[in-house]
Design an enzyme around this catalytic site. Structure first.
Site, mmCIF file in Angstrom:
data_model
loop_
_atom_site.group_PDB
_atom_site.id
_atom_site.type_symbol
_atom_site.label_atom_id
_atom_site.label_comp_id
_atom_site.label_asym_id
_atom_site.label_seq_id
_atom_site.Cartn_x
_atom_site.Cartn_y
_atom_site.Cartn_z
ATOM 1 N N LEU A 243 -1.570 -76.550 27.661
ATOM 2 C CA LEU A 243 -0.817 -75.529 26.943
ATOM 3 C C LEU A 243 -0.399 -74.384 27.861
ATOM 4 O O LEU A 243 -1.239 -73.739 28.496
ATOM 5 C CB LEU A 243 -1.652 -74.978 25.776
ATOM 6 C CG LEU A 243 -0.982 -73.890 24.930
ATOM 7 C CD1 LEU A 243 0.252 -74.438 24.226
ATOM 8 C CD2 LEU A 243 -1.977 -73.303 23.923
ATOM 9 N N ASP A 244 0.906 -74.149 27.930
ATOM 10 C CA ASP A 244 1.493 -73.024 28.681
ATOM 11 C C ASP A 244 1.135 -73.049 30.165
ATOM 12 O O ASP A 244 1.134 -72.009 30.831
ATOM 13 C CB ASP A 244 1.046 -71.677 28.073
ATOM 14 C CG ASP A 244 1.552 -71.501 26.651
ATOM 15 O OD1 ASP A 244 2.634 -72.034 26.340
ATOM 16 O OD2 ASP A 244 0.870 -70.829 25.858
#
Length: 300
Positions: A243-244
């Site tokens: 994530l990210d």
């Protein structure tokens, strides 16, 4: 491509009828540029733009982006690729040749926030974003009236915890049916599953409303306010399973101070987000980005 879109880009297609791009990455060693430019010269090509970078001239990785004009390049593309393969093999190249006039088909994913979507649509209408926006997919119906008057299909696919797998299966089906090349998450507030990401490696671009790696995940502006930050920013990156944490394409920041509350930070942040996402997408569409591990080489 529809007749409407063909008309929109007719001038572009005519102007760049004979132009192509060559992107290369390979182990660095002497003779790479000489071999590539000599090949293009022998094919009757004229180089109009050249960018190169080496992570280390002694055993590093070399990156090269060339734009060139070559008579009848569209008809000769297969011939050029076949002729170049021996050079690519000699230098251990990862490479691709793309026609300048090959306009990519993109799908934009949105939720309720409209600022990034509106920027992309405006740049597309103004001829600044050379792409075929073939489809908009949303987990909410809110932005349908913004999109459909432009002749772009808007598909509402609700997503819940229970229906996420079925929703993603339907999204993938649509992306295949519409022959989508690039997916843009324009503040799409859903986390894509690893299975979805695996279908489109290096082809999903996200905008994160924070200057990564700070404030990963949800509520970055509230957390930035709590920390009393003096700079806020936005990050556009390729999506991976982490994530990210995918390869970063573009970032920007602006200064804030103690007078700015979370709502102020969000308002200021929206201006950064839409600009950063549009720049990142533009560079991707122009083949100015080469993924190298979890980093990117960006030839502005």
């Amino acid at each position: 491509m529809s007749t409407f879109r063909q008309h929109r880009w007719q001038s572009f297609l005519q102007t760049y009828e004979h132009r192509a791009r060559l992107l290369i990455s390979c182990p660095d060693r002497p003779g790479i540029v000489a071999a590539v430019t000599s090949f293009l010269y022998e094919q009757g090509a004229n180089i109009v733009e050249s960018s190169q970078y080496s992570t280390d001239p002694e055993g590093g990785t070399f990156f090269l982006r060339l734009e060139f004009d070559c008579p009848n390049v569209a008809a000769r593309k297969n011939e050029l690729e076949a002729a170049f393969r021996s050079i690519a093999a000699e230098f251990g190249m990862t490479w691709r040749l793309r026609l300048h006039r090959d306009i990519r088909r993109i799908a934009i994913f949105v939720s309720k926030a409209e600022h990034c979507l509106l920027e992309l649509l405006w740049q597309w209408q103004a001829g600044e974003l050379i792409a075929d926006i073939a489809l908009v997919i949303s987990n909410h119906p809110d932005l349908r009236e913004t999109v459909e008057p432009l002749g772009i299909p808007y598909v509402h696919i609700p997503v819940t915890k229970e229906t996420k797998a079925d929703a993603e299966a339907e999204q993938i089906r649509l992306l295949r049916d519409y022959r989508i090349d690039t997916i843009v998450l324009a503040r799409y507030m859903q986390i894509l599953s690893p299975a979805f990401v695996a279908e489109f490696p290096g082809r999903i671009i996200n905008i994160h409303h924070s200057f990564l790696p700070a404030f990963v995940g949800a509520r970055p502006y509230e957390r930035a306010y709590e920390r009393g930050v003096k700079l806020i920013g936005a990050t556009s990156h390729y999506v991976t399973d982490d994530l990210d944490e995918g390869p970063i394409i573009e970032q920007d920041v602006t200064r804030v101070d103690h007078r700015h509350h979370p709502d102020d930070l969000k308002r200021i942040g929206r201006l950064i987000e839409k600009t950063v996402l549009a720049r990142a997408l533009k560079w991707h569409l122009e083949d100015r980005v080469i993924i190298h591990g979890n980093k990117t080489i960006v030839f502005y």
